[in-house]
Design a protein around this motif. Structure first.
Motif, PDB file in Angstrom:
ATOM      1  N   MET A 277      43.220  32.863  31.611  1.00 61.17           N
ATOM      2  CA  MET A 277      42.865  34.074  32.282  1.00 61.17           C
ATOM      3  C   MET A 277      42.727  33.791  33.773  1.00 61.17           C
ATOM      4  O   MET A 277      42.152  32.792  34.167  1.00 61.17           O
ATOM      5  CB  MET A 277      41.544  34.557  31.709  1.00 61.17           C
ATOM      6  CG  MET A 277      41.167  35.881  32.187  1.00 61.17           C
ATOM      7  SD  MET A 277      40.070  36.532  30.956  1.00 61.17           S
ATOM      8  CE  MET A 277      38.937  37.318  31.891  1.00 61.17           C
ATOM      9  N   LYS A 278      43.263  34.724  34.570  1.00 58.17           N
ATOM     10  CA  LYS A 278      43.202  34.548  36.016  1.00 58.17           C
ATOM     11  C   LYS A 278      41.909  35.111  36.572  1.00 58.17           C
ATOM     12  O   LYS A 278      41.455  36.154  36.131  1.00 58.17           O
ATOM     13  CB  LYS A 278      44.365  35.266  36.680  1.00 58.17           C
ATOM     14  CG  LYS A 278      45.692  34.619  36.471  1.00 58.17           C
ATOM     15  CD  LYS A 278      46.694  35.376  37.288  1.00 58.17           C
ATOM     16  CE  LYS A 278      48.041  34.730  37.229  1.00 58.17           C
ATOM     17  NZ  LYS A 278      49.022  35.418  38.009  1.00 58.17           N
ATOM     18  N   THR A 279      41.353  34.418  37.561  1.00 58.10           N
ATOM     19  CA  THR A 279      40.172  34.947  38.245  1.00 58.10           C
ATOM     20  C   THR A 279      40.609  35.566  39.574  1.00 58.10           C
ATOM     21  O   THR A 279      41.480  35.043  40.266  1.00 58.10           O
ATOM     22  CB  THR A 279      39.154  33.833  38.537  1.00 58.10           C
ATOM     23  OG1 THR A 279      39.769  32.843  39.310  1.00 58.10           O
ATOM     24  CG2 THR A 279      38.601  33.249  37.250  1.00 58.10           C
ATOM     25  N   ARG A 280      40.027  36.681  39.844  1.00 59.55           N
ATOM     26  CA  ARG A 280      40.342  37.366  41.096  1.00 59.55           C
ATOM     27  C   ARG A 280      39.416  36.878  42.188  1.00 59.55           C
ATOM     28  O   ARG A 280      38.211  36.781  41.998  1.00 59.55           O
ATOM     29  CB  ARG A 280      40.144  38.871  40.944  1.00 59.55           C
ATOM     30  CG  ARG A 280      41.386  39.552  40.489  1.00 59.55           C
ATOM     31  CD  ARG A 280      41.259  41.030  40.342  1.00 59.55           C
ATOM     32  NE  ARG A 280      40.531  41.700  41.413  1.00 59.55           N
ATOM     33  CZ  ARG A 280      40.080  42.932  41.348  1.00 59.55           C
ATOM     34  NH1 ARG A 280      40.252  43.621  40.271  1.00 59.55           N
ATOM     35  NH2 ARG A 280      39.452  43.479  42.350  1.00 59.55           N
ATOM     36  N   LEU A 281      40.003  36.583  43.334  1.00 62.95           N
ATOM     37  CA  LEU A 281      39.188  36.215  44.482  1.00 62.95           C
ATOM     38  C   LEU A 281      38.695  37.489  45.152  1.00 62.95           C
ATOM     39  O   LEU A 281      39.433  38.456  45.318  1.00 62.95           O
ATOM     40  CB  LEU A 281      40.004  35.398  45.486  1.00 62.95           C
ATOM     41  CG  LEU A 281      40.457  34.025  45.010  1.00 62.95           C
ATOM     42  CD1 LEU A 281      41.343  33.382  46.058  1.00 62.95           C
ATOM     43  CD2 LEU A 281      39.247  33.165  44.744  1.00 62.95           C
ATOM     44  N   GLN A 282      37.461  37.459  45.514  1.00 57.37           N
ATOM     45  CA  GLN A 282      36.867  38.629  46.167  1.00 57.37           C
ATOM     46  C   GLN A 282      37.250  38.620  47.647  1.00 57.37           C
ATOM     47  O   GLN A 282      37.137  37.624  48.327  1.00 57.37           O
ATOM     48  CB  GLN A 282      35.352  38.590  46.033  1.00 57.37           C
ATOM     49  CG  GLN A 282      34.674  39.750  46.707  1.00 57.37           C
ATOM     50  CD  GLN A 282      33.163  39.626  46.605  1.00 57.37           C
ATOM     51  OE1 GLN A 282      32.643  38.734  45.977  1.00 57.37           O
ATOM     52  NE2 GLN A 282      32.478  40.555  47.235  1.00 57.37           N
ATOM     53  N   THR A 283      37.712  39.758  48.142  1.00 55.74           N
ATOM     54  CA  THR A 283      38.002  39.897  49.561  1.00 55.74           C
ATOM     55  C   THR A 283      37.116  40.995  50.102  1.00 55.74           C
ATOM     56  O   THR A 283      36.777  41.953  49.417  1.00 55.74           O
ATOM     57  CB  THR A 283      39.481  40.257  49.801  1.00 55.74           C
ATOM     58  OG1 THR A 283      39.774  41.469  49.131  1.00 55.74           O
ATOM     59  CG2 THR A 283      40.407  39.155  49.302  1.00 55.74           C
ATOM     60  N   GLY A 284      36.762  40.872  51.371  1.00 53.51           N
ATOM     61  CA  GLY A 284      35.907  41.879  51.984  1.00 53.51           C
ATOM     62  C   GLY A 284      34.445  41.519  51.826  1.00 53.51           C
ATOM     63  O   GLY A 284      34.078  40.400  51.474  1.00 53.51           O
TER      64      GLY A 284
END
Length: 190
Positions: free
Chosen positions: A1-8
């Motif tokens: 499963m891919k983890t999303r990097l948080q932006t902002g």
């Protein structure tokens, strides 16, 4: 499963930043206000000192008497005033003619004027009974004068808060700006 990097940035981070900026602004506002009031005093005192210096230089250059006058306003209803925040440099009495253009021929033969609204709207002048200082062709003044510049909007003058200033003129023609809150032994003191 891919983890999303948080932006902002998050709403909580924005709120914390705003609170910190608000605290810093609240701490800096009194100092900034004092600085603004002191700047208006300095602008007015420097304008008076420069006007006196110009009047003295014009007297020597023209080889005649030149007047520096504190006036109530620079309109056609002007009158001499030792508390006038405006000034006129002329060869004749400018009462009632302060709005005339500078001229060497037309009375009151105005050299230069200054309105109080130019950088120092809150400054208060007290020339201690002297509204006219006349310089002769040798650059000497007809009277010694002390002109105090304060700003009641900013509170009391002191060495640690708002800086009030004094412009002095000697009969020899020496024009000096000093700080009455400092000791007389201090080069900047009166």
């Amino acid at each position: 499963m891919k983890t999303r990097l948080q932006t902002g940035i998050t709403l909580i981070e924005v709120m914390i930043s705003l609170v910190v900026m608000g605290i810093l602004l609240a701490l800096g506002t009194p100092s900034f206000s004092r600085w603004i009031q002191s700047s208006q005093i300095r602008n007015s005192a420097e304008a008076i000192q420069n006007g006196l210096t110009l009047a003295r230089a014009e007297a020597v250059r023209r080889n005649t008497s030149v007047r520096f006058q504190l006036v109530s306003t620079v309109t056609d209803s002007c009158a001499l005033s030792d508390a006038g925040r405006n000034w006129v440099i002329s060869l004749d009495d400018p009462t009632g003619s302060c709005d005339n253009a500078p001229s060497d021929n037309v009375a009151p033969r105005i050299v230069q004027t200054r309105a109080s609204g130019e950088g120092s709207p809150n400054a208060v002048i007290n020339a201690n009974g002297t509204s006219v200082i006349t310089f002769n062709s040798m650059g000497q003044a007809n009277t010694a004068a002390t002109i105090d510049v304060t700003n009641p909007t900013g509170g009391n003058c002191s060495a640690n808060a708002m800086r009030c200033l004094r412009v002095t003129v000697s009969t020899g023609g020496l024009i000096r700006m000093c700080d009455p809150a400092r000791a007389a032994s201090d080069p900047q003191g009166c």
